[in-house]
Each structure stands twice: as C-alpha cells, then as structure tokens.
Design an enzyme around this catalytic site. Structure first.
Site, short mmCIF file in Angstrom:
data_model
loop_
_atom_site.label_atom_id
_atom_site.label_comp_id
_atom_site.label_asym_id
_atom_site.label_seq_id
_atom_site.Cartn_x
_atom_site.Cartn_y
_atom_site.Cartn_z
N HIS A 1 -32.90 -12.58 5.10
CA HIS A 1 -32.12 -11.65 5.92
C HIS A 1 -31.09 -12.33 6.81
O HIS A 1 -30.43 -11.65 7.60
CB HIS A 1 -33.06 -10.83 6.82
CG HIS A 1 -33.80 -9.76 6.10
ND1 HIS A 1 -33.25 -8.54 5.79
CD2 HIS A 1 -35.07 -9.72 5.60
CE1 HIS A 1 -34.13 -7.79 5.16
NE2 HIS A 1 -35.24 -8.49 5.02
N THR B 1 -27.68 -2.01 8.16
CA THR B 1 -28.02 -0.69 7.62
C THR B 1 -27.50 0.40 8.54
O THR B 1 -27.29 1.53 8.11
CB THR B 1 -29.54 -0.53 7.44
OG1 THR B 1 -30.22 -0.89 8.65
CG2 THR B 1 -30.04 -1.39 6.30
N LYS C 1 -23.13 -10.56 16.49
CA LYS C 1 -22.77 -9.15 16.32
C LYS C 1 -21.57 -8.77 17.18
O LYS C 1 -20.99 -7.70 17.02
CB LYS C 1 -23.98 -8.26 16.63
CG LYS C 1 -25.12 -8.45 15.63
CD LYS C 1 -26.32 -7.59 15.96
CE LYS C 1 -27.49 -7.85 15.02
NZ LYS C 1 -27.26 -7.36 13.65
N LYS D 1 -25.90 4.24 7.67
CA LYS D 1 -26.31 5.51 8.29
C LYS D 1 -25.11 6.20 8.93
O LYS D 1 -24.92 7.42 8.78
CB LYS D 1 -27.38 5.24 9.35
CG LYS D 1 -28.66 4.65 8.82
CD LYS D 1 -29.49 4.01 9.94
CE LYS D 1 -30.56 3.10 9.37
NZ LYS D 1 -31.16 2.23 10.40
N LYS E 1 -27.01 -1.57 18.03
CA LYS E 1 -27.72 -2.61 17.27
C LYS E 1 -28.30 -3.63 18.25
O LYS E 1 -27.98 -3.60 19.44
CB LYS E 1 -26.79 -3.30 16.27
CG LYS E 1 -25.50 -3.82 16.88
CD LYS E 1 -24.57 -4.39 15.81
CE LYS E 1 -23.88 -3.30 15.04
NZ LYS E 1 -24.19 -3.27 13.64
N ARG E 2 -29.14 -4.49 17.71
CA ARG E 2 -29.68 -5.58 18.51
C ARG E 2 -28.53 -6.42 19.09
O ARG E 2 -27.51 -6.61 18.44
CB ARG E 2 -30.56 -6.45 17.61
CG ARG E 2 -31.17 -7.67 18.25
CD ARG E 2 -32.18 -8.31 17.30
NE ARG E 2 -31.59 -8.68 16.03
CZ ARG E 2 -31.08 -9.88 15.77
NH1 ARG E 2 -31.06 -10.82 16.70
NH2 ARG E 2 -30.59 -10.16 14.57
#
Length: 801
Positions: free
Chosen positions: A352, A650, A548, A654, A542-543
């Site tokens: 991942h 993901t 990110k 969504k 998100k985390r």
C-alpha cells in the site's frame, strides 16, 4: 439467499415490538430513538441468522483469510437492513409511530476498529466478498479505544482522548469463547535435532474471538473475527502514549493492553514493543484459527494452499509467515522444504505504500527478545534468499541487489521484504503504483521472482458509498437504470445517454444542492459555522500526512484570502474549503498542519469581509458516518498528493462516483479516474513522477520558488508573521522552515500549477450546465471502481483456484 419473505419478517417484527413494549410497560409511540435502535438491531440480528446461510462448503475453491490491522466498517445497522432487503419496510414501519429511520440509525456508534483508507478498503472488500459469495473471513483486533477521539484546543492543536465505542455492549457482535487461542512471548528456544526446535515462551496471553457478521447484498453472511486479550485495568491514554505503562525491567505486559488502541504510539521503545506484540498476537490467533477450520474439514496440511489463501493487507500481518512456518515445523514436524512449499503458496501480499518510512522495520534484537523462534525462522528464510540472489546476479550487481532484497539488514527486519519473499503474489493497488513497485521499490525482486507482481486497482462498495450514503442519488439511479446497479456498478454507463437531458440534469443538481444543505447543517452543529450553500464545496478528507499535502491546499487558501483582502471587489466564486482527518499522535509536522488550518479558519471565518465568499471548515474526529455526510455534498475532490507517493486512494473514487470533480495530480488512482472519466471532466495539475525525479536530480531548492512567486511568498510570510496565530511568530515556525528549507514533497514546486487549477475550477463552475454534465459523467463512467470489480480481479489474478 433469503429464506423468509419480507412480509413474514415484518409480521415477526410487529410481534417482537409488542413483546418489547410489554416488557418495558411502554407504548411504541413513547419509545426513544435509542430504544428503537436497540429493538431494530435485535430484529436485524435475528433476520441475519434466519435469512443468510453460513459460508458455502469450501469445495473446489479457496477461502480468503483477510488479515488486516484495521477494518473501518462504519455503522452496520443501515447497511444490514439494506442487504436484507427490508430497509424500506422498516422505514415505513417506524413512520407509523411518527419516527424517522434515518434519525434512529444516528444512534449507532461507529466501531473504532480502523483509521483511514487501509481500514476502509478492508471493510469494502469484506462487503464485496460476501456479496459475491466468495468464501472469506476477515481477521482483525477487537480494539477498545480505536485510534483516538480528536478534539481541538483554543489554539487549534489536535488533542487525543480515548475513543471508547462500548465494544463490550455492541449489539451486532457475537462473543466466541469457544475459539480461544494462547499466544506466547519471550522465553527460550532449544534445538532438539538438526531440523527440530522447541520454543518455551516466558509468558502467554489468551485471545478470545468476537464475530461481527458481514452481510452481503443478495449474497452470504461471513464473519469479521476480532481478537481480544483479557483483563480489566484502568486506562489513561496520555500515560499510555508516553510509555509509562511498562517498566523497563518487566517483560510481562497485561493482556488487555494489546487490544486497547489501534497503532500504539511508537516514538518510544515501550510503544515499539507493544506494537510488535500486538501484530504478533493478531497473526498467531488468526493462523491458529485458520488451521483449526482447515483441519476440521478433514483436509491435510499439504492441501492448505489448495483451499486457503491468506491475504496480507499491508505489512502489519507479516509475522503470519514465520508463524505458519513455526507451527508446521515445530508442532507438525514437517521438514523445512515441506513447510516452505505450503507456506509460500498460501500467502499473498498487498503493498500500500512506496514511502520508505511506511515500510515497517523492526529492530532484530527486539524481534529476537519477544519472538526468539520466529527470529530463527526469519534468519533461515534470509539465508535461503541469499543463495537465490547470488545465483541470479553477477558480482557487479550482487551488492546492490542484496541491499535491496535482504530481509535482515543493518540490524533491522524489513517486513515488506519478508512479505515479498514469503508470498506467491504481490500486488499494488493502482496501475501507476504497481508499476512503481516493480521499477522503483523492488526491481531486483521483480527479476528474481518473475510473474509474482500484479496490479489490482482498489475499489469501493456501492452499497455503502452510493445507496446508503446518497439515498436520493440511489433513487434517481433506480429510476433510470435497467438492472441492479448496486450489484453491477458498470450499469452506471447507461447514464451517459441522459447527461444532456435537462430534466435529468435538474434532478441531479437538486440532489447535490440538497446534500449540501444536509452537510451545512452538520457543519453548523459540529463547529458552529453557518456556511453558504451556493459556494463551491471543496473537500479534502483523509489522514493527515505531508505527502497528502493538505498544506498545499492551505497555502492556496491563504493566498486567496490575501488576494480578496487586497481587492474586495474581485470577481470571485464563493468557496467553502472542508477538511477532516487525523494525524498520528507522534507525527509533529502533520499536527502542525492541522493547527495551521485551524488558525487560518479562525481568522477567515471571523472576517466580515469574507462573509459568504470564503470559508474554511475543519470537522473534527473524521469517521465513516461523517464521510457519508461530506462525500455526497462535495463539488470538488482534492487529491493533491505528490505524484508517485499515493498508492491509490479510495476517497477519490467515492467522491467522483457521487459527482465531485477531481482536482488532483497524476498519482495513484487519479490516473485511472482521468482515463475513465475523461480528462476534460477532471482537473489535473502539478509535476509528474518523471518530472519530480528530474527535479530532485537537478537539486530541488524550495526557497527559489518562494523568492520568485509573490503570492506564495505572501502566503508563507503571513503564516510566519503571526497573522493566523494570534501574533505568535513561533507557532508555525517548524512548518515554515520545513517548506523553505526542505519541502521533500515539493509543495512549493507545485503551488503555481495548483493555483491555476483552482482558477480553472472556478471558471468551469460558472457554467453550471457544463459543470453538472462533467459531474454526471464522473458518476456514469467510474463504475469500474467498484470493490466488486476489485475482488473479481483478485479472484482471477491472485487467488485463482
């Protein structure tokens, strides 16, 4: 398949309601939402047992044993009612008593069993395997407190408290004391013969199972089996994270602490010890249970790979490999060769991440201390690997190849390497990620183990993320699609014929606007901010992690604010920026970014010049039930990780399926989203994997971007000079210093391109007809991102037969 009709079930519900009310001396109309929830949950459990068969016999197919440290399953009751086919019946039933099923379902607490995308992916996959009748069982841990409950103090700092979800009283689980397992730690190993060893642990911990039934949509019921260590002790999260629960001279950790929290803080030795113990406890219980079930079928150990596959969801369950080897060698006295044939054909590994710091490594001394027998097995696997590497690579190539492939190096055990060597298949989770796994992360392994590497692009379950999260959109799809799109998401492509239909467009737009109002109410309730529902809802949920790049989003918000302050009459499309997500307790820089966002939000939201123009909402304690409110309301989906760093994502799927336009880099599944949705229906910016590599080779100097871009300079200076920190010029100094002097994730290099992309978003949004058309095409064209498709890919590419 269901064994009783809806009508028969509803008759039973009426009978049970009468009994429920008589026992409490109360009329149905007087029941609280909490009591209604408890009643419906008990009916749901009864229906699950009556309507769904257990796993089909394991004949001519492999059962999937899905090992994951996280299962972010969300609230279950609504999903179960939908899978049972009785959601509308129950909704109509409670309406007779002036109750709203949506309000009743709000009484459920999200189980604290996961944190981010890894855990939510695992939950989606369990849903799909049950819906597709793929024999499977999920294995996880029965955490008491999950990760943590997130709060913010007056200065915007993230605070963590224990996130108790009342696991001992959760209505939708079954305690399985008959599946007890004993797990050993420490002790000594005695060599009995050349091939045989005996491990005598210094202490053991008991694991007991709790099953959460995973109900497939028109499929089967399968368990998520969660392991828990037992004893009752008081718990203080702050002391726990500081390591005060363990004295240096003590080897014995109370069993209950193993399943207190998800991911114990490991920035101290005690935390590292506990996390490693937690991972082994998970693996040992799960492998023992797998073997128990396999042998109970009357099958032999040599048949294990034929009927069982263990899917390792990231490196956390890597110890399952030496654990199975230990059992085969020491308990069943197989030869090394026999045991390795069985084990190496049983495990498959999903990678991942490409981030070096996220590829787990454990100090070999700690492994040897806690798991001495396993360390011996890992050392032998490493020796056997060394012989293979020497045979494959010439003298000039060998040193580099061994440095890349060795399991034990520099006194550390590399868990990703153990997974690759001990598995028959390794897969990435988006095409670009899978390519980089081979080309950048494990090129020598790809040469050594030809045919072992695969791609399976992630997916999300449409049951949870459209039908349950966005019921109005689901109703619209039901009325315009021939076939059951809930089971076959590729049927969404029928919507392409309707994107230019003005009536359909209007209906689609009204659903989005209604969802925005629902989220606006949540925002006002959660943080007291009244938002403009006509603004662009720009979402990054998100985390929190530097790769990110939530701070890239933040710098643009600051630049936009300063621009509007300078020119209040500027033509500007109102914008609401929405954040939600947690930072690991020990991750200082991620927590700095959270605090900076909160500081900027405080200034902007209290500036009368920004009323109705620019707003920032940070919703605390991100969880599945909150995501179900945010995702249907989003206009823009922020997927802005540095190219080559996000494996897949993901959340991007969504959001896009629910009609949000992706604003992103060519990273992870964004590449495939752009391919399927059409590049004209997304907004792509920033450096590519190749140009990032060139940037680094040339010598990246972030300060040069700061000096050459006035908007960027002004934004960073505002962050540094105390404008968003009550005049405190030191509060964000670490973040500013990181951006100017390090900036490993190239935030400054992508800032100008990101600003242009944001302007493109505003330009497109002005034409609502064209915007809605793009949003609808995202819904219509992205059916491939169903987790059902992902599981079918696993079936054909990985698990096979």
């Amino acid at each position: 398949m269901p064994t009783i009709s809806n009508a028969s079930f509803m008759t039973l519900v009426e009978q049970k309601l009468n009994q429920y009310c008589q026992e409490r001396f109360i009329a149905p109309e007087q029941l609280s939402n909490t009591q209604w929830f408890q009643f419906i949950a008990s009916c749901s459990q009864f229906a699950i047992l009556q309507n769904f068969p257990a796993n089909p016999p394991l004949v001519n197919t492999r059962r999937v044993n899905y090992l994951s440290m996280e299962f972010l399953i969300g609230r279950l009751l609504g999903n179960n009612l939908m899978s049972l086919g009785v959601y509308q019946d129950i909704d109509n039933f409670v309406a007779r008593y002036s109750k709203n099923l949506v309000d009743i379902l709000e009484e459920e607490r999200d189980p604290s069993l996961g944190n981010g995308g890894l855990g939510r992916l695992a939950a989606c996959y369990l849903d799909s395997m049950a819906s597709l009748s793929q024999p499977a069982i999920g294995y996880g841990l029965h955490y008491q407190y999950g990760l943590f409950k997130q709060h913010f103090n007056e200065s915007g700092e993230q605070l963590e408290t224990g996130d108790s979800w009342n696991r001992d009283f959760y209505l939708q689980q079954y305690h399985r004391p008959d599946f007890q397992q004993q797990v050993g730690f420490g002790g000594t190993v005695t060599q009995i013969s050349d091939e045989q060893y005996e491990w005598q642990p210094a202490w053991t911990i008991q694991g007991e199972a709790f099953d959460l039934p995973v109900v497939g949509y028109k499929g089967v019921q399968q368990p998520l089996r969660l392991w828990q260590g037992y004893s009752e002790i008081s718990f203080d999260l702050a002391k726990f994270n500081d390591g005060q629960y363990l004295q240096a001279e003590s080897h014995v950790i109370d069993a209950a602490k193993l399943t207190k929290v998800l991911y114990p803080n490991d920035n101290h030795q005690e935390g590292k010890t506990l996390r490693l113990m937690q991972q082994y406890f998970h693996c040992a219980c799960s492998i023992a249970d797998l073997l128990r079930q396999h042998l109970a079928q009357g099958r032999t150990l040599m048949e294990l790979p034929e009927f069982e596959v263990v899917q390792l969801n990231d490196t956390h369950p890597a110890l399952a490999i030496p654990e199975l080897m230990r059992i085969l060698l020491d308990q069943y006295h197989l030869s090394w060769e026999q045991a390795w044939v069985i084990s190496s054909k049983t495990f498959a590994y999903t990678n991942h991440t490409l981030l070096p710091e996220a590829l787990e490594q454990w100090d070999d001394g700690l492994v040897a201390q806690l798991l001495p027998r396993h360390m011996l097995i890992i050392e032998r696997i490493d020796r056997e690997l060394l012989a293979k590497v020497r045979a494959e690579f010439n003298d000039e190539e060998f040193e580099q190849a061994w440095r890349e492939t060795a399991i034990i190096i520099d006194h550390h055990v590399r868990m990703a390497n153990l997974c690759v060597v001990g598995s028959f298949a390794v897969n990435g989770v988006a095409q670009i990620h899978s390519d980089l796994v081979v080309s950048d992360l494990f090129p020598s392994y790809a040469r050594l183990f030809k045919g072992r590497f695969h791609n399976v692009t992630n997916g999300v379950t449409p049951r949870r993320w459209i039908r349950q999260a966005n019921p109005s959109l689901a109703h619209l799809l039901d009325n315009h699609i021939n076939g059951d799109w809930t089971k076959d998401l590729s049927l969404l492509n029928q919507l392409e014929n309707l994107v230019d239909d003005p009536h359909f467009q209007t209906a689609y737009q009204e659903i989005k606007q209604s969802n925005k109002q629902v989220l606006a109410d949540v925002i006002e309730q959660e943080i007291g901010l009244k938002v403009n529902c006509d603004a662009i809802f720009d979402v990054q949920i998100k985390r929190f992690h530097e790769y990110k790049r939530q701070h890239l989003n933040l710098l643009n918000i600051i630049a936009t604010y300063l621009e509007l302050k300078t020119d209040p009459q500027k033509d500007f499309i109102p914008r609401l920026f929405i954040f939600s997500g947690k930072a690991a307790p020990g991750y200082f820089m991620a927590k700095q970014i959270i605090q900076a966002i909160n500081g900027v939000a405080k200034v902007i939201n209290n500036d009368p010049d920004m009323q109705g123009k620019l707003q920032v909402a940070f919703l605390p304690d991100y969880r599945v039930s909150l995501a179900e409110k945010i995702i249907p309301a989003a206009d823009v989906s922020e997927q802005i990780s540095l190219a080559g760093k996000e494996a897949s994502g993901t959340g991007n799927m969504k959001l896009a399926l629910n009609g949000a336009i992706t604003l992103g880099t060519l990273d992870g599944a964004n590449v495939e989203i752009a391919q399927f949705a059409g590049e004209e229906n997304v907004v792509i910016f920033g450096h590519t994997v190749e140009s990032v590599r060139q940037l680094r080779e040339q010598g990246y100097v972030p300060r040069s971007y700061y000096e050459q871009d006035e908007q960027l300079k002004n934004a960073i200076d505002a962050l540094a000079n105390g404008m968003f920190s009550d005049g405190d010029t030191q509060r964000f100094s670490a973040l500013v210093d990181n951006l100017l002097n390090s900036d490993y994730f190239c935030v400054l290099a992508d800032f100008a391109s990101y600003r242009e992309a944001q302007q493109e978003i505003a330009k497109r949004y002005k034409d609502q007809t064209a915007w809605s058309r793009s949003a609808m095409l995202n819904t219509a064209r992205l059916g491939t991102f169903s987790s059902d498709r992902s599981i079918r890919d696993y079936q054909t590419r990985i698990w096979k037969k």
